[in-house]
Scaffold this motif. Structure first.
Motif, PDB file in Angstrom:
ATOM      1  N   THR A 137      -2.323   0.836  -3.496  1.00 54.49           N
ATOM      2  CA  THR A 137      -3.247   1.832  -3.602  1.00 54.49           C
ATOM      3  C   THR A 137      -2.309   3.253  -3.633  1.00 54.49           C
ATOM      4  O   THR A 137      -3.094   4.386  -3.643  1.00 54.49           O
ATOM      5  CB  THR A 137      -4.241   1.828  -2.421  1.00 54.49           C
ATOM      6  OG1 THR A 137      -3.490   1.793  -1.163  1.00 54.49           O
ATOM      7  CG2 THR A 137      -5.276   0.612  -2.542  1.00 54.49           C
ATOM      8  N   GLY A 157      -7.530  -2.369  -8.872  1.00 55.96           N
ATOM      9  CA  GLY A 157      -7.667  -1.535  -7.507  1.00 55.96           C
ATOM     10  C   GLY A 157      -6.148  -0.664  -7.328  1.00 55.96           C
ATOM     11  O   GLY A 157      -6.410  -0.230  -6.085  1.00 55.96           O
ATOM     12  N   CYS A 158      -5.578  -0.334  -8.048  1.00 58.97           N
ATOM     13  CA  CYS A 158      -4.546   0.840  -7.886  1.00 58.97           C
ATOM     14  C   CYS A 158      -5.163   1.924  -8.089  1.00 58.97           C
ATOM     15  O   CYS A 158      -5.098   2.750  -9.002  1.00 58.97           O
ATOM     16  CB  CYS A 158      -3.487   0.594  -8.767  1.00 58.97           C
ATOM     17  SG  CYS A 158      -2.511  -0.781  -8.558  1.00 58.97           S
ATOM     18  N   THR A 159      -6.025   2.554  -6.855  1.00 58.86           N
ATOM     19  CA  THR A 159      -6.887   3.788  -6.840  1.00 58.86           C
ATOM     20  C   THR A 159      -6.021   5.048  -7.003  1.00 58.86           C
ATOM     21  O   THR A 159      -6.526   6.067  -7.274  1.00 58.86           O
ATOM     22  CB  THR A 159      -7.677   3.812  -5.642  1.00 58.86           C
ATOM     23  OG1 THR A 159      -6.619   3.662  -4.692  1.00 58.86           O
ATOM     24  CG2 THR A 159      -8.610   2.613  -5.455  1.00 58.86           C
ATOM     25  N   SER A 160      -4.869   5.120  -6.821  1.00 55.31           N
ATOM     26  CA  SER A 160      -4.111   6.182  -6.984  1.00 55.31           C
ATOM     27  C   SER A 160      -3.000   6.310  -8.410  1.00 55.31           C
ATOM     28  O   SER A 160      -2.631   7.416  -8.851  1.00 55.31           O
ATOM     29  CB  SER A 160      -2.843   6.527  -5.815  1.00 55.31           C
ATOM     30  OG  SER A 160      -3.433   6.645  -4.751  1.00 55.31           O
ATOM     31  N   LYS A 164      -3.856  -3.891  -5.991  1.00 60.58           N
ATOM     32  CA  LYS A 164      -4.321  -3.131  -4.763  1.00 60.58           C
ATOM     33  C   LYS A 164      -2.959  -2.324  -4.183  1.00 60.58           C
ATOM     34  O   LYS A 164      -3.117  -2.284  -2.968  1.00 60.58           O
ATOM     35  CB  LYS A 164      -5.177  -3.885  -3.831  1.00 60.58           C
ATOM     36  CG  LYS A 164      -6.479  -4.503  -4.324  1.00 60.58           C
ATOM     37  CD  LYS A 164      -7.370  -4.014  -3.336  1.00 60.58           C
ATOM     38  CE  LYS A 164      -8.753  -4.546  -4.199  1.00 60.58           C
ATOM     39  NZ  LYS A 164      -9.906  -4.300  -3.255  1.00 60.58           N
ATOM     40  N   ASP A 170     -10.781  -0.673 -11.523  1.00 59.57           N
ATOM     41  CA  ASP A 170     -10.859   0.145 -10.344  1.00 59.57           C
ATOM     42  C   ASP A 170      -9.658   0.742 -10.108  1.00 59.57           C
ATOM     43  O   ASP A 170      -9.168   1.176  -9.005  1.00 59.57           O
ATOM     44  CB  ASP A 170     -11.335  -0.975  -9.213  1.00 59.57           C
ATOM     45  CG  ASP A 170     -12.348  -1.790  -9.569  1.00 59.57           C
ATOM     46  OD1 ASP A 170     -13.217  -1.262  -9.968  1.00 59.57           O
ATOM     47  OD2 ASP A 170     -12.446  -3.046  -8.797  1.00 59.57           O
ATOM     48  N   CYS A 171      -8.957   1.346 -11.296  1.00 57.65           N
ATOM     49  CA  CYS A 171      -7.958   2.130 -11.165  1.00 57.65           C
ATOM     50  C   CYS A 171      -8.703   3.521 -11.228  1.00 57.65           C
ATOM     51  O   CYS A 171      -8.787   4.151 -12.520  1.00 57.65           O
ATOM     52  CB  CYS A 171      -6.969   2.118 -12.255  1.00 57.65           C
ATOM     53  SG  CYS A 171      -5.923   0.675 -11.992  1.00 57.65           S
ATOM     54  N   THR A 172      -9.419   4.167 -10.300  1.00 61.93           N
ATOM     55  CA  THR A 172     -10.308   5.259 -10.375  1.00 61.93           C
ATOM     56  C   THR A 172      -9.791   6.664 -10.835  1.00 61.93           C
ATOM     57  O   THR A 172     -10.450   7.510 -10.985  1.00 61.93           O
ATOM     58  CB  THR A 172     -11.083   5.148  -9.071  1.00 61.93           C
ATOM     59  OG1 THR A 172     -10.421   5.634  -8.200  1.00 61.93           O
ATOM     60  CG2 THR A 172     -12.079   4.140  -8.916  1.00 61.93           C
ATOM     61  N   ASN A 173      -8.357   6.622 -10.507  1.00 58.49           N
ATOM     62  CA  ASN A 173      -8.029   8.023 -10.988  1.00 58.49           C
ATOM     63  C   ASN A 173      -6.918   7.991 -12.106  1.00 58.49           C
ATOM     64  O   ASN A 173      -6.070   8.985 -12.125  1.00 58.49           O
ATOM     65  CB  ASN A 173      -6.791   8.594  -9.607  1.00 58.49           C
ATOM     66  CG  ASN A 173      -7.717   9.020  -8.605  1.00 58.49           C
ATOM     67  OD1 ASN A 173      -8.657   9.890  -8.875  1.00 58.49           O
ATOM     68  ND2 ASN A 173      -7.663   8.492  -7.549  1.00 58.49           N
ATOM     69  N   LYS A 199       0.804  -1.335  -0.172  1.00 51.42           N
ATOM     70  CA  LYS A 199      -0.148  -0.053  -0.025  1.00 51.42           C
ATOM     71  C   LYS A 199       0.893   1.472   0.117  1.00 51.42           C
ATOM     72  O   LYS A 199       0.209   2.087  -0.295  1.00 51.42           O
ATOM     73  CB  LYS A 199      -0.884   0.050   1.137  1.00 51.42           C
ATOM     74  CG  LYS A 199      -1.806  -1.072   0.978  1.00 51.42           C
ATOM     75  CD  LYS A 199      -2.825  -1.191   2.189  1.00 51.42           C
ATOM     76  CE  LYS A 199      -3.673  -2.472   2.209  1.00 51.42           C
ATOM     77  NZ  LYS A 199      -4.761  -2.417   3.217  1.00 51.42           N
ATOM     78  N   GLU A 225      -2.506   7.152 -11.712  1.00 51.72           N
ATOM     79  CA  GLU A 225      -2.737   8.242 -12.741  1.00 51.72           C
ATOM     80  C   GLU A 225      -2.275   8.246 -14.022  1.00 51.72           C
ATOM     81  O   GLU A 225      -2.864   8.705 -14.999  1.00 51.72           O
ATOM     82  CB  GLU A 225      -2.214   9.681 -12.032  1.00 51.72           C
ATOM     83  CG  GLU A 225      -2.825   9.952 -10.970  1.00 51.72           C
ATOM     84  CD  GLU A 225      -2.376  11.202 -10.252  1.00 51.72           C
ATOM     85  OE1 GLU A 225      -1.436  11.843 -10.805  1.00 51.72           O
ATOM     86  OE2 GLU A 225      -2.883  11.547  -9.039  1.00 51.72           O
TER      87      GLU A 225
END
Length: 181
Positions: free
Chosen positions: A121, A141-144, A119, A164-167, A99, A146
């Motif tokens: 993150t 799931g790597c939410t950061s 993940k 789920d790579c929301t950014n 993380k 970019e």
């Protein structure tokens, strides 16, 4: 608090049960100790599950002799820095759930990164070398995350590679591939 590992060949410390779940074994002699840095010397070719859920680990230095990284740093949630030389060819679950890992340089010799950054993150940017041939769910799931740079020559992204790579804002070198899955 530094651990040095040397020798010839691979060390295994994870097993898989009948349900497909991985678990650590007691075969890894350093599992009972807390350390922040590990230095693996030339000659060691693999550390399967070697640091599975090692929460104190912050830095890892790995040799060119390392060929496969399977579950080695899975769940090392405080791992921040990994130095890895050219030579490794395969990652599988290598850095999942790390993380605090913000960046990582995938060596050009790597051909497979399946599930390897799942993940992570804090991971912000990644360059995927053209030698990579398999990347199934690599960054799920790597939410950061970019920015992704995909070197010319990569033919297949892999199932749910960026799910789920929301950014995720920028992918360079995509050649009009569909990343919606």
């Amino acid at each position: 608090k530094e651990l040095r590992i040397w020798g010839d060949g691979a060390v295994s410390g994870i097993l898989q049960n009948d349900d497909g779940e991985f678990y650590a074994t007691s075969q890894i002699p350093w599992r009972q100790y807390e350390f922040e840095k590990v230095v693996v010397e030339e000659g060691v070719t693999g550390l399967e599950g070697g640091f599975f859920y090692c929460k104190s680990l912050k830095e890892a230095i790995l040799p060119a002799s390392m060929k496969s990284i399977t579950g080695t740093f899975y769940g090392c949630e405080n791992l921040e820095k990994v130095s890895l030389k050219e030579g490794v060819t395969s990652f599988y679950d290598a850095f999942a759930y790390c993380k605090k890992l913000t960046s990582f340089e995938i060596p050009s010799t790597v051909k497979s990164i399946n599930y390897s950054f799942y993940k992570c993150t804090s991971l912000k940017e990644i360059i995927i070398p053209s030698n990579v041939r398999s990347a199934r769910r690599a960054f799920l799931g790597c939410t950061s995350l970019e920015k992704v740079v995909i070197e010319e020559g990569l033919e297949n992204l892999g199932e749910r590679m960026f799910r789920d790579c929301t950014n995720l804002k920028e992918i360079i070198g995509m050649n009009n591939w569909d990343i919606s899955n």
